[in-house]
Design a protein around this motif. Sequence first.
Motif, PDB file in Angstrom:
ATOM      1  N   ALA A 254       0.826  -1.215   0.000  1.00  0.00           N
ATOM      2  CA  ALA A 254       0.000   0.000   0.000  1.00  0.00           C
ATOM      3  C   ALA A 254       0.857   1.260   0.000  1.00  0.00           C
ATOM      4  N   SER A 255       2.003   1.208   0.640  1.00  0.00           N
ATOM      5  CA  SER A 255       2.878   2.387   0.732  1.00  0.00           C
ATOM      6  C   SER A 255       3.411   2.820  -0.640  1.00  0.00           C
TER       7      SER A 255
ATOM      8  N   LEU B 252      -3.317  -3.097  -5.818  1.00  0.00           N
ATOM      9  CA  LEU B 252      -3.875  -3.743  -4.645  1.00  0.00           C
ATOM     10  C   LEU B 252      -2.777  -4.291  -3.751  1.00  0.00           C
ATOM     11  N   ASP B 253      -2.939  -4.096  -2.444  1.00  0.00           N
ATOM     12  CA  ASP B 253      -2.073  -4.736  -1.462  1.00  0.00           C
ATOM     13  C   ASP B 253      -2.778  -6.026  -1.050  1.00  0.00           C
ATOM     14  N   ALA B 254      -2.259  -7.166  -1.476  1.00  0.00           N
ATOM     15  CA  ALA B 254      -2.913  -8.454  -1.235  1.00  0.00           C
ATOM     16  C   ALA B 254      -3.040  -8.776   0.246  1.00  0.00           C
ATOM     17  N   SER B 255      -2.187  -8.187   1.078  1.00  0.00           N
ATOM     18  CA  SER B 255      -2.238  -8.482   2.507  1.00  0.00           C
ATOM     19  C   SER B 255      -3.281  -7.637   3.238  1.00  0.00           C
ATOM     20  N   SER B 256      -3.855  -6.675   2.560  1.00  0.00           N
ATOM     21  CA  SER B 256      -4.861  -5.813   3.174  1.00  0.00           C
ATOM     22  C   SER B 256      -6.129  -6.600   3.493  1.00  0.00           C
ATOM     23  N   ALA B 257      -6.726  -6.317   4.642  1.00  0.00           N
ATOM     24  CA  ALA B 257      -7.972  -6.983   5.029  1.00  0.00           C
ATOM     25  C   ALA B 257      -9.088  -6.689   4.029  1.00  0.00           C
ATOM     26  N   SER B 258      -9.013  -5.564   3.344  1.00  0.00           N
ATOM     27  CA  SER B 258     -10.064  -5.183   2.394  1.00  0.00           C
ATOM     28  C   SER B 258      -9.765  -5.601   0.955  1.00  0.00           C
ATOM     29  N   ALA B 259      -8.728  -6.378   0.729  1.00  0.00           N
ATOM     30  CA  ALA B 259      -8.314  -6.716  -0.641  1.00  0.00           C
ATOM     31  C   ALA B 259      -9.450  -7.352  -1.443  1.00  0.00           C
ATOM     32  N   LYS B 260     -10.120  -8.351  -0.881  1.00  0.00           N
ATOM     33  CA  LYS B 260     -11.223  -9.004  -1.608  1.00  0.00           C
ATOM     34  C   LYS B 260     -12.353  -8.025  -1.865  1.00  0.00           C
TER      35      LYS B 260
END
Length: 151
Positions: free
Chosen positions: A94-95, A119-127
């Motif tokens: 994300a950074s 997209l940051d795949a590790s983000s909780a909101s990715a899906k």
Amino acid sequence: MGKIHATVVALESQGIMFVGPSGSGKSDLALRFLDQGAQLVSDDYVIVANEGGHLIARPPGTIAGLMEVRGMGVVKTPYLPEISLSLRCDLMPASEMERLPDGPQLVEMEGVQLPRIYLDASSASAKARVRFALQHLDALLSGPDQKGILS
């Protein structure tokens, strides 16, 4: 026809391509979608071809039906032999992402324009972001209006 370092899943009739280097979360994000009813098309590499102005994604024969699950190894899984791509998700931290990108978010592949998000795949909101993008493909194709709002 090109071979791309990517993972592709089918969510209903829409093909979603996750692109990024090894370790960026392609397989992990795909696994989260599979856990909620999506289908695997190809993991790690995918063959993409322009067929009548549509980008068709297929697994290379050597890895069809195989998925790498970290900590478990390579696992056999049901898969679709092909899907028309609707969205490309370029994975990055994300950074490193632009907060408010200008203009339409498109990438040309095999002579076809494809909507793209970062997209940051590790983000909780990715899906949720992927699903949101699929619901707003027209806005991604046209880009933000003068106020920077996707219509």
